[in-house]
Design a protein around this motif. Structure first.
Motif, PDB file in Angstrom:
ATOM      1  N   UNK A 106       0.824  -1.208   0.000  1.00 49.58           N
ATOM      2  CA  UNK A 106       0.000   0.000   0.000  1.00 49.58           C
ATOM      3  C   UNK A 106       0.858   1.258   0.000  1.00 49.58           C
ATOM      4  N   UNK A 107       1.852   1.296   0.866  1.00 47.76           N
ATOM      5  CA  UNK A 107       2.694   2.484   0.972  1.00 47.76           C
ATOM      6  C   UNK A 107       3.472   2.711  -0.325  1.00 47.76           C
ATOM      7  N   UNK A 108       3.964   1.639  -0.912  1.00 47.11           N
ATOM      8  CA  UNK A 108       4.704   1.756  -2.167  1.00 47.11           C
ATOM      9  C   UNK A 108       3.775   2.241  -3.286  1.00 47.11           C
ATOM     10  N   UNK A 162       4.182   6.078  -5.055  1.00 52.63           N
ATOM     11  CA  UNK A 162       4.465   6.158  -6.488  1.00 52.63           C
ATOM     12  C   UNK A 162       3.360   6.908  -7.222  1.00 52.63           C
ATOM     13  N   UNK A 163       2.124   6.657  -6.839  1.00 53.21           N
ATOM     14  CA  UNK A 163       0.998   7.352  -7.460  1.00 53.21           C
ATOM     15  C   UNK A 163       1.072   8.848  -7.190  1.00 53.21           C
ATOM     16  N   UNK A 164       1.495   9.211  -5.998  1.00 50.38           N
ATOM     17  CA  UNK A 164       1.494  10.602  -5.561  1.00 50.38           C
ATOM     18  C   UNK A 164       2.432  11.480  -6.380  1.00 50.38           C
ATOM     19  N   UNK A 190       2.039  13.011   3.448  1.00 51.19           N
ATOM     20  CA  UNK A 190       2.158  12.974   4.903  1.00 51.19           C
ATOM     21  C   UNK A 190       1.422  11.753   5.426  1.00 51.19           C
ATOM     22  N   UNK A 191       1.676  11.397   6.675  1.00 51.04           N
ATOM     23  CA  UNK A 191       0.989  10.256   7.262  1.00 51.04           C
ATOM     24  C   UNK A 191      -0.514  10.509   7.344  1.00 51.04           C
ATOM     25  N   UNK A 192      -0.903  11.761   7.581  1.00 56.56           N
ATOM     26  CA  UNK A 192      -2.321  12.099   7.665  1.00 56.56           C
ATOM     27  C   UNK A 192      -2.998  11.919   6.299  1.00 56.56           C
ATOM     28  N   UNK A 193      -2.317  12.359   5.246  1.00 53.74           N
ATOM     29  CA  UNK A 193      -2.867  12.172   3.901  1.00 53.74           C
ATOM     30  C   UNK A 193      -2.926  10.688   3.558  1.00 53.74           C
ATOM     31  N   UNK A 236      -8.587  26.693  -8.394  1.00 51.29           N
ATOM     32  CA  UNK A 236      -7.636  27.784  -8.548  1.00 51.29           C
ATOM     33  C   UNK A 236      -6.828  28.030  -7.289  1.00 51.29           C
ATOM     34  N   UNK A 237      -6.188  29.186  -7.207  1.00 50.94           N
ATOM     35  CA  UNK A 237      -5.349  29.508  -6.070  1.00 50.94           C
ATOM     36  C   UNK A 237      -4.044  28.728  -6.107  1.00 50.94           C
ATOM     37  N   UNK A 238      -3.586  28.269  -4.931  1.00 52.56           N
ATOM     38  CA  UNK A 238      -2.329  27.513  -4.853  1.00 52.56           C
ATOM     39  C   UNK A 238      -2.481  26.084  -5.365  1.00 52.56           C
ATOM     40  N   UNK A 239      -3.710  25.616  -5.474  1.00 49.39           N
ATOM     41  CA  UNK A 239      -3.988  24.255  -5.959  1.00 49.39           C
ATOM     42  C   UNK A 239      -3.285  23.202  -5.097  1.00 49.39           C
ATOM     43  N   UNK A 240      -3.490  23.315  -3.800  1.00 48.94           N
ATOM     44  CA  UNK A 240      -2.869  22.387  -2.852  1.00 48.94           C
ATOM     45  C   UNK A 240      -3.830  21.256  -2.496  1.00 48.94           C
ATOM     46  N   UNK A 241      -3.313  20.056  -2.409  1.00 45.00           N
ATOM     47  CA  UNK A 241      -4.118  18.904  -1.995  1.00 45.00           C
ATOM     48  C   UNK A 241      -4.056  18.795  -0.477  1.00 45.00           C
ATOM     49  N   UNK A 242      -5.189  18.892   0.174  1.00 45.41           N
ATOM     50  CA  UNK A 242      -5.253  18.823   1.629  1.00 45.41           C
ATOM     51  C   UNK A 242      -6.147  17.670   2.070  1.00 45.41           C
TER      52      UNK A 242
END
Length: 580
Positions: free
Chosen positions: A320-322, A326-328, A340-343, A373-379
């Protein structure tokens, strides 16, 4: 590709022969023309696939970047060591299947001379030989997995990228060899249709690859199951088929196929009569095909049948972690969001470790970030919001899985199998069976249940050496076993049993039988189940053990020193000056 075959589908090539090391494979043109086996590193290099990522992609327009995001699902694929095991098995199946079908041997032509109708009707003898005296070497394999795990995709990638599909022979060692060899063919079961409809799909695929007219000859002709089998066997022998992959086998319905046994028997005829290796791929819904009928069928091919059952990836697993790391990397947002671990936990929570769902959630989340739009950050909040909308139909199902809702398993066949019959199936399986993902732990529990009596005897023998009482040893052993319903870690069971037994100093009983006899006295039913969490000196525990030994509550408490006799009590009162 030769110009002659340019209008045909599939990968066509002219035969080129490779010297074989194994004696059984030497002198067989169908085997010698196959590509060499890849090692694990080569396998990963060839099949590893990631979406394209260009420089300065953040400068592209929103629409262009959204188009890149849409390429993640078809482009991303990460091979695992477990995938290499499937490749190794597939490669071996094809070669071994051709060992009994060597066009340079007289046996090959003898079978055609006798006629496949007669060979099929005669079946095979007790030695596995058909009417021509040929013993087929084919193997069969079943791939059962959770929907969305990529079970079909892994076979498609292995077959299309690692094997030619059609090989044309003309001459071998100075001898004319005008044969066409279809190395592999993949067909899909039609929904709610019969074995006859499956045969139609087979003819259609052969015609698509070779430009023949088998569908016109046989596709619309009616007939019984054995008639369909004879026709399909004739065609399979003429095209020298290396392996037949049948996908979505859960679509074969009992009401249309004449019963699940017909389907399994049909596949078995392909394997046994002409030696065509077969791979069946399906979801958990396909288990009904094997629970009963396969128990009979597999007796004919116990050494040649193998099976994989795969569940969803575990949260803390390396796979799962691998996979998610890789997808990220395939991000097309203006701001690259680090994992991050939370994500990681949030992605797992919403996807349950199912690759297809995880990829779709990642794509949808990216698209939302880009469009917003904006910073386009994934949270984490964005992932939760997107999952709440895009996966809202799946969340009730996943919640049932998280809660261990056994009653809902029948409604969740594609996500979680009904484990009770599957557990029994695994216990009885005598073939090669591998279980992956979340089901691996449950498989161990099922196998442990199979050895319940043996484990209880071992626990009892262990406890007897401490407490010196057969009755008490049996009681403690059953108590420890029942505390986890026999599913606990065995080492932990022995450790807990030792702790409980050492807290008891039970006298020997004449009625106890020695361990060596293997005879267990009739066990008295305890009035109340004792849980291992009770301490050895807990009053409830001491009283319950006393009851098991035939003592009253008062006797048990007196023996433990927690209750004093009347004389003792009088002496104590007098020493204090009497009752005031």
């Amino acid at each position: 590709m030769n110009e002659e075959y340019i209008n045909l589908k599939g990968t066509h090539c002219m035969a080129s022969y490779i010297t074989q090391i194994l004696p059984q494979n030497q002198g067989n043109p169908f085997i010698e023309t196959l590509p060499n086996r890849l090692n694990e590193e080569e396998f990963i290099d060839v099949l590893h696939s990631v979406p394209p990522l260009i420089n300065d992609y953040e400068l592209l327009s929103i629409e262009d970047r959204l188009e890149f995001v849409q390429q993640i699902k078809p482009s991303f694929w990460l091979p695992y060591p477990a995938h290499y095991d499937k490749y190794r098995n597939l490669y071996t199946m094809i070669k071994i299947g051709y060992q009994s079908r060597n066009p340079m041997h007289a046996m090959y032509n003898r079978q055609f001379a006798l006629g496949w109708d007669k060979i099929f009707k005669a079946g095979i003898d007790e030695n596995g030989a058909n009417l021509a005296g040929n013993v087929q070497t084919a193997q069969s394999h079943v791939e059962i997995a959770i929907s969305g795990s990529g079970k079909s995709k892994v076979y498609e990638r292995m077959l299309t990228q690692l094997f030619p599909q059609v090989i044309h022979h003309s001459e071998y060692n100075g001898r004319k060899l005008p044969y066409t060899q279809i190395v592999w063919m993949k067909i899909e079961c039609p929904f709610n249709k019969s074995v006859g409809a499956l045969c139609k799909n087979f003819y259609y695929e052969v015609d698509r690859l070779l430009g023949t007219d088998y569908y016109e000859k046989f596709g619309e002709k009616k007939g019984r199951l054995d008639t369909h089998a004879r026709r399909m066997i004739k065609v399979a022998t003429q095209i020298n088929l290396g392996v037949l992959v049948i996908d979505e086998i859960q679509k074969i319905q009992k009401a249309y196929s004449g019963g699940e046994e017909d389907m399994i028997d049909f596949i078995t005829e392909l394997v046994n009569t002409i030696g065509v290796p077969t791979v069946l791929i399906g979801s958990y819904k396909a288990l009904y095909l094997f629970n009963d009928s396969l128990a009979n069928t597999r007796r004919g091919i116990p050494d040649e049948f193998s099976e994989n059952i795969t569940g969803y990836m575990l949260k803390d697993s390396w796979e799962w972690r691998e996979f998610i790391h890789n997808l990220w990397d395939s991000q097309y947002t203006k701001t690259f969001t680090k994992m991050t671990e939370e994500i990681l936990d949030t992605m797992y929570y919403h996807s349950m470790g199912i690759p297809d769902i995880a990829v779709k959630l990642f794509m949808h989340t990216q698209s939302r970030a880009i469009v917003s739009g904006g910073l386009e950050t994934i949270t984490v909040n964005l992932i939760n919001e997107v999952a709440g909308r895009s996966l809202r139909l799946l969340q009730p199902i996943y919640q049932k899985i998280r809660n261990g809702d056994a009653e809902g398993y029948y409604q969740l066949e594609d996500i979680q199998p009904d484990w009770l019959p599957l557990r029994g199936y695994i216990q009885e399986a005598s073939h090669r069976l591998k279980v992956y993902g979340n089901l691996a732990e449950q498989q161990q529990m099922a196998l442990q249940q199979r050895n319940k009596s043996e484990l209880l005897e071992k626990l009892t023998s262990f406890a007897f050496h401490i407490v010196k009482s057969r009755n008490v040893a049996e009681t403690l052993s059953k108590q420890v076993f029942d505390a986890s319903d026999g599913k606990g870690n065995v080492d932990n069971m022995f450790a807990e049993l030792a702790r409980l037994a050492l807290d008891i100093k039970a006298p020997d009983h004449k009625e106890d039988l020695p361990i060596s006899t293997g005879i267990l006295p009739q066990q008295k039913k305890p009035r109340k189940r004792i849980k291992p969490v009770l301490e050895g000196k807990d009053i409830r525990y001491l009283v319950a053990v006393g009851h098991q030994r035939g003592m009253t509550t008062e006797e048990a408490l007196e023996e433990s020193g927690l209750v004093r006799g009347c004389d003792e009590l009088n002496d104590f009162i007098l020493s204090r000056g009497g009752i005031s």
